[in-house]
Scaffold this motif. Structure first.
Motif, PDB file in Angstrom:
ATOM      1  N   PHE A 265       3.011 -17.346 -40.244  1.00 50.15           N
ATOM      2  CA  PHE A 265       2.315 -16.315 -39.466  1.00 50.15           C
ATOM      3  C   PHE A 265       2.384 -16.636 -37.969  1.00 50.15           C
ATOM      4  N   TYR A 266       2.598 -15.588 -37.202  1.00 50.34           N
ATOM      5  CA  TYR A 266       2.608 -15.758 -35.739  1.00 50.34           C
ATOM      6  C   TYR A 266       1.245 -16.250 -35.266  1.00 50.34           C
ATOM      7  N   ILE A 461       0.133  -7.045 -31.517  1.00 53.17           N
ATOM      8  CA  ILE A 461      -0.697  -6.477 -32.592  1.00 53.17           C
ATOM      9  C   ILE A 461      -1.850  -7.467 -32.825  1.00 53.17           C
ATOM     10  N   SER A 462      -3.028  -7.126 -32.334  1.00 55.78           N
ATOM     11  CA  SER A 462      -4.152  -8.076 -32.391  1.00 55.78           C
ATOM     12  C   SER A 462      -4.772  -8.168 -33.780  1.00 55.78           C
ATOM     13  N   PRO A 503       4.782 -10.061 -31.581  1.00 57.81           N
ATOM     14  CA  PRO A 503       3.606 -10.911 -31.763  1.00 57.81           C
ATOM     15  C   PRO A 503       2.512 -10.181 -32.550  1.00 57.81           C
ATOM     16  N   TYR A 504       1.814 -10.900 -33.399  1.00 57.60           N
ATOM     17  CA  TYR A 504       0.722 -10.304 -34.208  1.00 57.60           C
ATOM     18  C   TYR A 504      -0.249 -11.396 -34.638  1.00 57.60           C
ATOM     19  N   TYR A 505      -1.456 -11.015 -34.964  1.00 57.74           N
ATOM     20  CA  TYR A 505      -2.490 -11.900 -35.541  1.00 57.74           C
ATOM     21  C   TYR A 505      -2.935 -11.302 -36.875  1.00 57.74           C
TER      22      TYR A 505
END
Length: 545
Positions: A265-266, A461-462, A503-505
């Motif tokens: 996961f990023y 993407i938060s 990017p993402y969480y």
């Protein structure tokens, strides 16, 4: 009077003998058989005859005193011995058979009822009296010698008293005084009992009062607890002073890597358990335990607030574990200015203590526009203030932005942000799990990448994720919660986004059972791990940049 008594006794000798035999028969004496002794004959004087012969005698007690020269002190002399003799085997029947009937000194009515022994003796005497029509008044044989000197000869009364007759006399006297002693004892005991009862009632009253106060306190505590815990479920802690250290025990930092985990996961959204005001209770060891797992699936974490030392403990845990991780801190924003000021002050206290090396950005608020806690202009001014303070304090340009839902992404928000961060959730669009990855990537391009920011930083993407329960919470007839559907999104999105450099969480690290919300029942079930830190899915076989 002595002459009249002797004459009356002589005329009634035969009547006395007949009466004695009748009394013996009525009393049922055990000695009335062949082995019984013949009853002794004693002169008998009836009460009616005495009253007819003299008006000077006023009462039975006076007659008793005249005939017997009664002396109460003399009766006392027999007391102890009489009781011993009675105890050694004499019975009432034997005493009656060995002695002439004699006048019993009248007693007060309450004394005659003072004991069962007295009642039994009274019953025996009553049967004796009933055998004759009048009450027989016989002087005690033991007094014959004394009475003889005063006009009553021993021949008119009885011969010298036998041993049994003496015992009867002693029994009578000792019984009377014994009953009086028993009455005195009972009277004293009653007074003691009355005093004890008053004390008991007093203590009962005190205990009742204390019990009522305790009950009121218990009810008040329950009500207060319910009010304070409204909305609180598993994962929250009792009220806690966030300024005090949460743990003085050296943390355990050694761990063995889990072969089922990899840094696919990023980034991961992280909210430590027991880190919501006023139910603070998070500890350094708890955060270390979380970061041991998080550090095996990503190098980046995003927090959601500054309360309960969660940011400070996260930095401490990273240092304790010797990790190289990037952190996004969030200054939580709502309608309360006090909350905003507390979050602001804590943010800079943490950065003063730990520096900015691990900090990759500050999010001022999360979905504050969506909740309408703040308008865009006010939110933009707050972001500008934080940005200026970061530069002034640390001489470093740290990105400042906010996190919002996709529909609030536009050029106006981009104008006040160092980058755009959007919470893009395919579940809340009603998209099926099979189409969720494609929908998310398309939203990123149209809602985030479409609006460049002045800093030139790429949008993020938060939040992205999928709920695993409850299965009944189907959204818009297409999005169905479940482990299988979550696994589908993970497999189709994670490696693809990594390859595209987006990017993402992932939302989120762990299930949060304290987020119970009947209107949105899926809120507690978005974790990669469950609430007990058990892995829920299979980690994709790829590595994030």
């Amino acid at each position: 009077m002595d002459t009249r008594l002797r004459a009356s006794a002589s005329n009634n000798t035969l009547n006395s003998q007949s009466s004695r035999h009748r009394r013996s028969a009525l009393a049922g004496s055990p000695r009335s058989g062949a082995n019984s002794r013949p009853p002794s004959v004693a002169p008998v004087i009836t009460h009616s005859q005495v009253l007819e012969s003299s008006g000077a005698i006023q009462s039975r007690e006076q007659l008793y005193d005249i005939l017997n020269k009664d002396d109460d002190q003399e009766d006392m002399d027999y007391m102890s011995g009489a009781w011993r003799q009675q105890r050694d085997g004499d019975t009432d029947n034997e005493l009656r058979d060995n002695s002439s009937f004699y006048l019993t000194k009248p007693r007060p009515e309450f004394l005659s009822r003072s004991s069962n022994r007295s009642s039994r003796r009274s019953s025996s005497e009553s049967s004796t009296v009933n055998a004759n029509s009048d009450i027989e008044l016989n002087s005690r044989p033991s007094r014959a010698a004394k009475l003889g000197g005063e006009g009553i000869s021993s021949s008119n009364v009885s011969a010298a008293p036998s041993v049994s007759e003496k015992r009867a006399t002693m029994y009578e006297n000792s019984a009377f005084h014994g009953e009086y002693a028993e009455l005195t004892l009972k009277t004293e005991k009653s007074a003691w009992l009355r005093s004890k009862n008053r004390t008991t009632r007093k203590w009962k009253s005190i205990c009742c009062a204390v019990g009522i106060v305790a009950l009121i306190a218990a009810v008040s505590g329950i009500v207060l607890g319910f009010v304070l815990r409204k909305g609180k479920v598993d994962g929250l802690a009792p009220p806690h002073d966030p300024e005090n250290p949460t743990s003085t025990i050296p943390p355990i930092t050694h761990f063995t890597p889990d072969p089922n985990l990899r840094k696919a996961f990023y980034g991961v959204a992280y909210n430590p358990a027991k880190s919501l005001m006023p139910w603070c209770g998070v500890t350094l060891q708890a955060v270390i335990d979380d970061l041991i797992l998080i550090s095996q699936i990503t190098n980046r974490v995003r927090l959601y607030g500054m309360d309960c030392q969660q940011a400070d403990l996260t930095f401490q845990a990273i240092k304790a574990l010797g990790l190289k991780m990037e952190v996004v801190l969030t200054l939580w924003v709502d309608k309360d200015p006090v909350t905003i000021q507390r979050q602001h002050d804590t943010l800079f206290n943490v950065l003063d203590a730990h520096g900015t090396d691990m900090l990759t950005g500050v999010s001022v608020g999360n979905e504050a526009l969506f909740r309408k806690d703040m308008d865009l202009a006010t939110l933009g001014n707050l972001m500008a203030t934080v940005r200026s303070e970061l530069i002034a304090r640390y001489n470093k340009a740290i990105p400042v932005f906010t996190s919002e839902i996709g529909s609030n992404m536009d050029s106006s928000l981009a104008a006040v942000s160092d980058m755009l961060q959007g919470n893009l959730h395919p579940y809340f669009s009603g998209t099926s799990a099979q189409m969720a990855a494609n929908w998310t990537l398309a939203e990123y391009e149209s809602k985030i990448a479409e609006y460049p920011v002045s800093s030139g930083l790429k949008g993020v993407i938060s939040e992205i994720g999928w709920p695993t329960a409850p299965a009944s919470a189907v959204y818009l007839n297409g999005a169905v919660p479940g482990l299988a559907n979550m696994q589908t999104l993970v497999d189709s999105f994670v490696c693809q986004a990594n390859a595209a450099g987006i990017p993402y969480y992932w939302f989120e690290f762990r299930d949060e059972p304290w987020k119970v919300n009947p209107e949105v029942p899926v809120e507690p079930y978005w974790g990669i791990f469950d609430k007990d830190a058990k892995l829920k899915i299979k980690i994709p076989n790829c590595i994030a940049p």
